[in-house]
Design an enzyme around this catalytic site. Structure first.
Site, PDB file in Angstrom:
ATOM      1  N   ASN A 132      35.580  42.338  37.687  1.00 13.73           N
ATOM      2  CA  ASN A 132      35.215  42.023  36.309  1.00 13.73           C
ATOM      3  C   ASN A 132      36.281  41.160  35.638  1.00 13.73           C
ATOM      4  OD1 ASN A 132      36.700  44.465  36.463  1.00 13.73           O
ATOM      5  ND2 ASN A 132      35.963  45.172  34.482  1.00 13.73           N
ATOM      6  N   GLU A 179      37.268  40.000  31.877  1.00  7.48           N
ATOM      7  CA  GLU A 179      36.997  40.203  30.449  1.00  7.48           C
ATOM      8  C   GLU A 179      37.553  39.055  29.610  1.00  7.48           C
ATOM      9  OE1 GLU A 179      38.178  44.223  29.478  1.00  7.48           O
ATOM     10  OE2 GLU A 179      36.568  45.025  30.711  1.00  7.48           O
ATOM     11  N   ASN A 180      37.207  39.074  28.338  1.00  9.81           N
ATOM     12  CA  ASN A 180      37.580  37.989  27.438  1.00  9.81           C
ATOM     13  C   ASN A 180      37.725  38.550  26.028  1.00  9.81           C
ATOM     14  OD1 ASN A 180      37.039  35.480  25.670  1.00  9.81           O
ATOM     15  ND2 ASN A 180      37.202  34.668  27.738  1.00  9.81           N
ATOM     16  N   ALA A 181      38.658  37.967  25.252  1.00  9.33           N
ATOM     17  CA  ALA A 181      38.847  38.410  23.860  1.00  9.33           C
ATOM     18  C   ALA A 181      37.543  38.251  23.075  1.00  9.33           C
ATOM     19  CB  ALA A 181      39.971  37.621  23.205  1.00  9.33           C
ATOM     20  N   TYR A 235      34.358  39.195  23.594  1.00  6.99           N
ATOM     21  CA  TYR A 235      33.830  40.150  24.586  1.00  6.99           C
ATOM     22  C   TYR A 235      32.628  39.670  25.421  1.00  6.99           C
ATOM     23  CZ  TYR A 235      36.794  43.723  22.326  1.00  6.99           C
ATOM     24  OH  TYR A 235      37.844  44.443  21.814  1.00  6.99           O
ATOM     25  N   CYS A 267      30.756  40.742  34.640  1.00  5.59           N
ATOM     26  CA  CYS A 267      30.873  41.913  35.522  1.00  5.59           C
ATOM     27  C   CYS A 267      31.276  41.491  36.931  1.00  5.59           C
ATOM     28  CB  CYS A 267      29.536  42.642  35.616  1.00  5.59           C
ATOM     29  SG  CYS A 267      29.006  43.448  34.105  1.00  5.59           S
ATOM     30  N   GLU A 278      29.950  42.419  39.823  1.00  2.00           N
ATOM     31  CA  GLU A 278      28.822  42.113  40.711  1.00  2.00           C
ATOM     32  C   GLU A 278      28.401  40.659  40.555  1.00  2.00           C
ATOM     33  OE1 GLU A 278      29.206  44.605  38.603  1.00  2.00           O
ATOM     34  OE2 GLU A 278      27.903  46.307  39.059  1.00  2.00           O
ATOM     35  N   CYS A 327      25.067  47.292  35.699  1.00  2.00           N
ATOM     36  CA  CYS A 327      24.402  47.147  34.393  1.00  2.00           C
ATOM     37  C   CYS A 327      23.075  46.408  34.580  1.00  2.00           C
ATOM     38  CB  CYS A 327      25.308  46.414  33.418  1.00  2.00           C
ATOM     39  SG  CYS A 327      25.355  44.624  33.675  1.00  2.00           S
ATOM     40  N   CYS A 379      23.303  42.736  35.726  1.00  2.00           N
ATOM     41  CA  CYS A 379      23.678  42.628  37.147  1.00  2.00           C
ATOM     42  C   CYS A 379      22.504  42.990  38.044  1.00  2.00           C
ATOM     43  CB  CYS A 379      24.880  43.511  37.456  1.00  2.00           C
ATOM     44  SG  CYS A 379      26.410  42.833  36.772  1.00  2.00           S
TER      45      CYS A 379
HETATM   46  N1  THU Z   1      31.317  46.231  34.425  1.00  2.00           N
HETATM   47  C1  THU Z   1      31.141  45.662  35.651  1.00  2.00           C
HETATM   48  O1  THU Z   1      31.958  44.881  36.140  1.00  2.00           O
HETATM   49  N2  THU Z   1      29.987  45.978  36.318  1.00  2.00           N
HETATM   50  C2  THU Z   1      29.011  46.787  35.826  1.00  2.00           C
HETATM   51  O2  THU Z   1      27.946  46.874  36.420  1.00  2.00           O
HETATM   52  C3  THU Z   1      29.253  47.580  34.631  1.00  2.00           C
HETATM   53  C4  THU Z   1      30.391  47.142  33.794  1.00  2.00           C
HETATM   54  C5  THU Z   1      32.532  45.883  33.681  1.00  2.00           C
HETATM   55  C6  THU Z   1      32.279  45.038  32.461  1.00  2.00           C
HETATM   56  C7  THU Z   1      33.494  45.344  31.636  1.00  2.00           C
HETATM   57  O3  THU Z   1      34.542  44.491  32.042  1.00  2.00           O
HETATM   58  C8  THU Z   1      33.861  46.778  32.021  1.00  2.00           C
HETATM   59  O4  THU Z   1      33.171  47.041  33.232  1.00  2.00           O
HETATM   60  C9  THU Z   1      33.462  47.816  30.989  1.00  2.00           C
HETATM   61  O5  THU Z   1      32.136  47.700  30.646  1.00  2.00           O
END
Ligand code: THU
Length: 160
Positions: free
Chosen positions: A61, A63-65, A67, A72, A74, A111, A114
């Site tokens: 995963n 992330e970014n400021a 959001y 993700c 996957e 999620c 994904c």
């Molecule tokens: N996240 C994933 O990488 N895969 C998922 O299927 C669920 C969530 C990440 C996104 C975010 O960086 C962190 O988990 C919390 O949601």
């Protein structure tokens, strides 16, 4: 009125019940949590996508400021696979989640976004993609990405 009950299938394995190939892929997904960029959630997700030619594409995963700009694990793996090997089917995808200093006991579940991308990947190559969700207590194995989305939306649905 008609009522439908939709069923899906998954299996739960212990580590030593997995094949060598499955264990290798899950181990790469587990390694990948170290590369996860998650300063906001502190929830590390690692992914590993195995292609038909044997190549493994790694994801985690990001992330970014701002959001919603993050991605993700996957999708980072599947999009990288599509970008680098557009002709090569993805045959397996493994995921592992790590938070609070340990891997999650229960397997993390992809999620909705994904799941849709996993489905498109499978549909695109016309074969099943096995999905392995690692948890400390058990590992869930799905034979196909379609098992995550019993009502699918794929390219044919665009034709009405
Ligand atoms: N996240 C994933 O990488 N895969 C998922 O299927 C669920 C969530 C990440 C996104 C975010 O960086 C962190 O988990 C919390 O949601």
């Amino acid at each position: 009125m008609k009522e439908y009950t939709l069923k899906t299938k998954m299996r739960s394995y212990q580590w030593d019940e997995l094949t060598e190939e499955q264990r290798e892929l899950v181990s790469i997904a587990k390694e990948q949590i170290k590369r996860s960029y998650c300063p906001y959630s502190h929830f590390h997700v690692g992914a590993a996508a195995k292609l038909a030619n044997g190549v493994v594409i790694r994801g985690c995963n990001q992330e970014n400021a701002a959001y919603p700009s993050g991605l993700c694990a996957e999708r980072s793996a599947l999009f990288a696979a599509g970008a680098q090997y557009p002709e090569e089917p993805v045959v397996k995808l493994a995921i592992a989640c790590f938070t609070g200093g340990h891997f999650t006991k229960e397997p993390g579940s992809p999620c909705g976004a994904c799941r849709q991308v996993m489905l498109e990947t499978e549909h695109r190559y016309g074969g099943k993609m096995e999905v392995l969700l690692y948890g400390e207590d058990e590992i869930f194995v799905f034979e196909s990405a379609a098992d995550f989305l019993p009502l699918t939306f794929v390219s044919e649905n665009l034709n009405g």
